[in-house]
Motif scaffolding. Structure first.
Motif, mmCIF file in Angstrom:
data_model
loop_
_atom_site.group_PDB
_atom_site.id
_atom_site.type_symbol
_atom_site.label_atom_id
_atom_site.label_comp_id
_atom_site.label_asym_id
_atom_site.label_seq_id
_atom_site.Cartn_x
_atom_site.Cartn_y
_atom_site.Cartn_z
ATOM 1 N N ASN A 53 -3.187 5.942 -18.340
ATOM 2 C CA ASN A 53 -2.204 6.270 -17.304
ATOM 3 C C ASN A 53 -1.498 4.982 -16.883
ATOM 4 O O ASN A 53 -1.860 4.330 -15.909
ATOM 5 N N TRP A 54 -0.453 4.616 -17.610
ATOM 6 C CA TRP A 54 0.194 3.324 -17.387
ATOM 7 C C TRP A 54 0.954 3.285 -16.072
ATOM 8 O O TRP A 54 1.086 2.211 -15.468
ATOM 9 N N ALA A 55 1.452 4.421 -15.623
ATOM 10 C CA ALA A 55 2.123 4.450 -14.313
ATOM 11 C C ALA A 55 1.135 4.089 -13.208
ATOM 12 O O ALA A 55 1.456 3.333 -12.288
ATOM 13 N N ALA A 56 -0.081 4.627 -13.301
ATOM 14 C CA ALA A 56 -1.098 4.313 -12.297
ATOM 15 C C ALA A 56 -1.547 2.857 -12.408
ATOM 16 O O ALA A 56 -1.798 2.200 -11.402
ATOM 17 N N VAL A 57 -1.634 2.325 -13.625
ATOM 18 C CA VAL A 57 -1.998 0.915 -13.802
ATOM 19 C C VAL A 57 -1.013 0.026 -13.067
ATOM 20 O O VAL A 57 -1.379 -0.907 -12.356
ATOM 21 N N SER A 58 0.268 0.331 -13.210
ATOM 22 C CA SER A 58 1.299 -0.448 -12.530
ATOM 23 C C SER A 58 1.231 -0.279 -11.022
ATOM 24 O O SER A 58 1.323 -1.242 -10.259
ATOM 25 N N ARG A 59 1.046 0.966 -10.582
ATOM 26 C CA ARG A 59 1.030 1.252 -9.149
ATOM 27 C C ARG A 59 -0.151 0.606 -8.446
ATOM 28 O O ARG A 59 -0.052 0.174 -7.306
ATOM 29 N N LEU A 60 -1.274 0.514 -9.133
ATOM 30 C CA LEU A 60 -2.487 -0.022 -8.530
ATOM 31 C C LEU A 60 -2.597 -1.535 -8.656
ATOM 32 O O LEU A 60 -3.592 -2.122 -8.268
ATOM 33 N N GLY A 61 -1.565 -2.151 -9.182
ATOM 34 C CA GLY A 61 -1.613 -3.562 -9.502
ATOM 35 C C GLY A 61 -1.970 -4.455 -8.337
ATOM 36 O O GLY A 61 -2.674 -5.442 -8.490
ATOM 37 N N LYS A 62 -1.487 -4.129 -7.137
ATOM 38 C CA LYS A 62 -1.727 -5.005 -5.994
ATOM 39 C C LYS A 62 -2.493 -4.295 -4.892
ATOM 40 O O LYS A 62 -2.453 -4.694 -3.742
ATOM 41 N N ARG A 63 -3.210 -3.263 -5.256
ATOM 42 C CA ARG A 63 -3.830 -2.436 -4.225
ATOM 43 C C ARG A 63 -5.077 -3.059 -3.601
ATOM 44 O O ARG A 63 -5.256 -3.062 -2.410
ATOM 45 N N VAL A 64 -5.999 -3.550 -4.450
ATOM 46 C CA VAL A 64 -7.229 -4.135 -3.922
ATOM 47 C C VAL A 64 -7.583 -5.382 -4.691
ATOM 48 O O VAL A 64 -7.088 -5.635 -5.773
#
Length: 354
Positions: A81-92
């Motif tokens: 899920n590359w969209a999620a990989v990008s979205r979660l990039g700076k989350r934690v």
């Protein structure tokens, strides 16, 4: 020569990331316990992701990068899920504990959050009965940005094949779900525990609404857990006793029956109000039509009504016209709506055979 970066899922549901020049041999070493370190005490392990590189430095760089990712981002990589990989990039950010052979850095994962920002609450389902309900609860969680699910002695065991279809794509929640033998174990790392129940069950504790609980979760340091009881009976007194606060939803006293997913979604929604989740895009409304167009509509209707003999008796005509004008000016019709209404009146004025 080919080099590999790889990721293993361990028996405690944590992830190990490494690199090697012989993937089959290295995985066999992990599985047999021949390699001291992180995976030796967490067997069995399963290979969940790997990628080949032409140079060792590239594989080692990939290992270092992925080790710095959050658990959610690693799961998104596994899922492709590359969209999620990008979205979660700076989350934690991630704290890592112990070293392992040929490893860029230690592996143990614990989500941490910037100062002043409380981590999302853990959802704990206590003795859930049906896999479908676990899946629906996971779907409710992910809709509002919650991903950490813990299960206390699910009746039908875990994993449950009925949970996946009911989750409708919330696989990241189900895959990360952890099973515990007691409520105390499931909440051991949480500083604040909330129990959802309609009744206090003889336990004297603060009682708050989901909205008040959400404010508390956002405002208090440390992790929070929210307990939900079995579908049929809810939380028992001993379960509630573990909690520090009771969460009760104001509900119709004549019918206080919420299913598990409904209860989860109510609490998750209130928590999500403090987060930057996506909302449906706002659509700008067209401005009201110019007064001249509205006057044209009113005049058109007035003429048709006059020709049809609607205005009667004569002494009531001024009052009737004022009422109609007020009726037509209240909605603030836009230009397209005015044109549409004029078309309706024209059709009534000159009916055609179809």
């Amino acid at each position: 020569m080919t080099f590999w970066a790889y990721m293993l899922r361990c028996s405690d549901n944590s992830y190990y990331v490494g690199h090697t020049d012989d993937l089959d041999v290295r995985i066999a070493q992990h599985q047999s316990g021949a390699l001291p370190g992180y995976t030796q005490k967490r067997r069995p392990v399963d290979l969940v992701w790997s990628e080949a590189f032409p140079e060792r430095d590239q594989a080692f760089a990939a290992e270092r990068q992925i080790k710095g990712w959050s658990r959610l981002k690693k799961q998104a990589l596994i899922d492709g899920n590359w969209a999620a990989v990008s979205r979660l990039g700076k989350r934690v950010t991630v704290l890592r504990d112990e070293a392992s052979p040929s490893s860029a850095s230690p592996q143990d994962e614990r989500n941490t959050f910037p100062p002043g920002i409380a981590p999302p609450p853990v959802i704990v389902l206590v003795r859930p009965q049906l896999g479908e309900n676990i899946g629906k609860a996971a779907r409710a969680m992910l809709n509002f940005g919650l991903t950490e699910l813990r299960l206390v002695t699910p009746r039908d065991g875990w994993p449950n094949p009925q949970a996946g279809p009911a989750a409708s794509g919330a696989d990241i929640v189900l895959e990360g779900a952890r099973v515990f033998d007691s409520v105390a174990e499931a909440t051991a790392d949480c500083a604040h525990v909330y129990a959802t129940t309609v009744r206090k069950r003889g336990v004297t504790k603060p009682v708050v609404t989901p909205e008040e609980a959400a404010r508390g979760i956002h405002g208090e340091p440390g992790r929070s857990a929210i307990l939900f009881g079995p579908e049929r009976s809810g939380l028992e007194t001993d379960d509630v006793a573990v909690a520090r606060t009771i969460v009760t939803v104001p509900i119709n006293p004549e019918f206080g029956s919420l299913n598990l997913a409904q209860a989860v979604i109510l609490v998750a929604y209130e928590w999500s109000k403090g987060m930057a989740l996506a909302s449906p895009p706002a659509v700008d409304l067209d401005p009201p039509a110019p007064q001249v167009e509205l006057e044209g509509l009113i005049g058109h209707l007035d003429r048709l009504l006059d020709e049809s003999g609607y205005y009667f008796p004569p002494d009531r005509v001024p009052a009737t016209r004022r009422t109609l004008r007020g009726l037509l000016t209240k909605p603030a019709w836009n230009a397209q709506e005015v044109r549409t209404l004029r078309g309706v009146l024209s059709a009534l004025e000159r009916p055609r055979n179809r």
